[in-house]
Design an enzyme around this catalytic site. Structure first.
Site, PDB file in Angstrom:
ATOM      1  N   GLY A   8       0.851  -1.183   0.000  1.00 17.06           N
ATOM      2  CA  GLY A   8       0.000   0.000   0.000  1.00 17.06           C
ATOM      3  C   GLY A   8       0.879   1.223   0.000  1.00 17.06           C
ATOM      4  O   GLY A   8       2.107   1.125  -0.054  1.00 17.06           O
TER       5      GLY A   8
ATOM      6  N   GLY B 236       3.014   3.310   1.460  1.00 15.72           N
ATOM      7  CA  GLY B 236       3.748   3.294   2.716  1.00 15.72           C
ATOM      8  C   GLY B 236       4.556   4.538   2.981  1.00 15.72           C
ATOM      9  O   GLY B 236       5.012   4.748   4.109  1.00 15.72           O
TER      10      GLY B 236
ATOM     11  N   ASP C 230       2.871  -4.007  -8.545  1.00 20.13           N
ATOM     12  CA  ASP C 230       2.422  -2.804  -7.837  1.00 20.13           C
ATOM     13  C   ASP C 230       3.069  -1.546  -8.389  1.00 20.13           C
ATOM     14  O   ASP C 230       2.721  -0.434  -7.964  1.00 20.13           O
ATOM     15  CB  ASP C 230       2.695  -2.930  -6.330  1.00 20.13           C
TER      16      ASP C 230
END
Length: 486
Positions: free
Chosen positions: A91, A93, A253
């Protein structure tokens, strides 16, 4: 034209269910702060008037001390395959989506602040960015845009005296990044692997309604989305390969749903034509080597296709993915043939011979292509001979064949020169060039960052460039290897 305080926010992503993100305000940078650089080109995307904009307010935004009215900062949740291994614990971060700005043309632009501090997805990291990596992304993304390579954009960088630990202690910094969307392949993977079909459907509907509205009436929206994403991503990786760009960390990602260059880490342009070049020292198996990028991009698209399977069927998804190789080869051949001014089909063997000669001589192919475009054939030959003192018989035969074919394709020599110079840059954001700017900036001198920003705005025109900007790496120089914190 507007100031930051007058921007119009929409914040469509924050209207999604709470499982999609964590609402979070930036963690302010501590210590003395300074504005490093601002891109006027990126500012124009927001209708932002830098002449009217208070510089202290911009610095306060970048350092987490102020938010524009209407901003709704959040950290996005996603997952992804990292070096081929699925990781569910990803995610934002160290970055926050501050909000979504609508410009006067009705375009939506995400404002994403990298280095904004810890979030629920920081995984014990400090949530900070460093000046070194921020400068590389700032100059790299703006340079790629002007080269015609799809990419996120960068508005500005700020630096603080706050120290953060990487391979050494460095100054904390922030980068304000712009993109029409920050949704990644990993967003879809997160909901798929969680078994959350409802969340997956919500995400698909959001992406189609807001980014691909032409798919609203598609009989198979998931397969239709994959086809659109693949088409954009094929164009992207073909341009990477045609201009020698190495991403370095092509995890799922780090793949944009819009087919843009995304999440700059240890990126590099090839100084010498070395197909197996690995720019990331963490990539000890060469998974993300330059010549493996098309295959890895296809692998990542397969991961996206798998994530979409609950909303489609395997036959439709497979049919899309099977088109990748042909789509990529067609795009790549057209780009490389255009750089040499020859036909993409009839003259493709000539292009293959050229690349083989560049590899054999470890040639600075960017400069060779530019010299060919300018008609400086003797200088191109000396570069092709290189440090290895390669015999030039093969080059001479190739050059004779190329001159014949390019003259057939472009009979008018001056028209040919202009056209080839439009697609063969004279300057690139090479690693050594970026490192010089970083070294000065770390000592408090930001002038070279700003000079390079101006230089890289027009990479095809030698006017206004210094001799060092146009030169390749020093003789005998080894292509650098960078880290993920780069």
């Amino acid at each position: 034209m507007k100031t930051l305080a007058q921007l119009t926010f929409s914040n469509r992503y924050s209207g999604l269910p709470a499982s999609f993100y964590q609402q979070r305000h930036p963690g302010p940078l501590q210590g003395q702060t300074a504005l490093v650089a601002v891109s006027s080109d990126a500012a124009a995307l927001l209708d932002l008037d830098l002449c009217r904009q208070d510089q202290q307010q911009l610095l306060d935004l970048l350092t987490g001390h102020w938010l524009p009215p209407g901003a709704s900062p959040l950290a996005m949740k996603y997952a992804g395959h990292q070096f081929g291994v699925y990781n569910p614990d990803l995610g934002d971060g160290r970055g926050l989506l501050l909000g979504e700005v609508v410009n006067c043309q009705g375009e939506y632009w995400d404002l994403h602040l990298k280095g904004a501090g810890q979030t629920a997805y920081s995984r014990f990291a400090d949530g900070r960015a460093v000046l070194r990596s921020s400068i590389r992304e700032f100059l790299g993304s703006e340079a790629l845009h002007h080269l015609g390579i799809p990419t996120t954009r960068a508005l500005a960088i700020a630096v603080s005296s706050e120290p953060v630990r990487r391979e050494r202690y460095e100054a904390a910094a922030t980068l304000l990044r712009l993109a029409p969307s920050h949704i990644r392949f990993g967003h879809f993977e997160h909901f798929c692997y969680q078994g959350d079909r409802t969340g997956l459907q919500v995400l698909l509907d959001f992406v189609i309604n807001n980014l691909y509205p032409q798919l609203k009436d598609h009989p198979d929206p998931a397969a239709g989305l994959l086809a659109e994403v693949q088409s954009r991503t094929v164009r992207l990786v073909a341009r990477w390969q045609a201009y020698g760009f190495c991403h370095g960390v092509l995890n799922t990602d780090n793949m944009s749903i819009l087919g843009e260059t995304f999440d700059f880490g240890p990126f590099a342009f090839l100084d010498h034509y070395e197909p197996g070049y690995v720019c990331n020292h963490s990539d000890d198996r060469g998974r993300y080597a330059f010549n493996r990028q098309p295959g890895i991009v296809h692998w990542n698209l397969v991961c996206l296709g798998q994530a979409l399977l609950p909303l489609s069927d395997e036959t439709s998804i497979r049919a899309v993915l099977e088109r990748f190789a042909d789509e990529y080869q067609q795009q790549y051949q057209q780009l490389m043939a255009a750089r040499l001014g020859v036909d993409a089909i009839q003259d493709w063997p000539l292009v293959v011979r050229f690349l083989a000669l560049c590899e054999a001589g470890a040639a600075d192919w960017t400069r060779v292509l530019r010299l060919l475009a300018e008609g400086q054939l003797e200088r191109a030959g000396r570069l092709m001979q290189g440090d290895r003192n390669q015999p030039l018989q093969e080059w001479s035969r190739w050059l004779q064949d190329w001159q014949q074919r390019v003259a057939n394709h472009w009979p008018d020599a001056e028209v040919r020169r202009k056209q080839l110079c439009r697609v063969n840059p004279c300057v690139l954001p090479r690693t050594g060039m970026l490192q010089q700017a970083i070294s000065l900036a770390e000592s408090g001198d930001f002038s070279e960052v700003n000079r390079l920003l101006a230089v890289l705005r027009d990479p095809f025109d030698p006017d206004g460039k210094l001799p060092g900007d146009l030169a390749g790496p020093p003789a005998g120089a080894v292509s650098p290897v960078l880290s993920c914190s780069s």
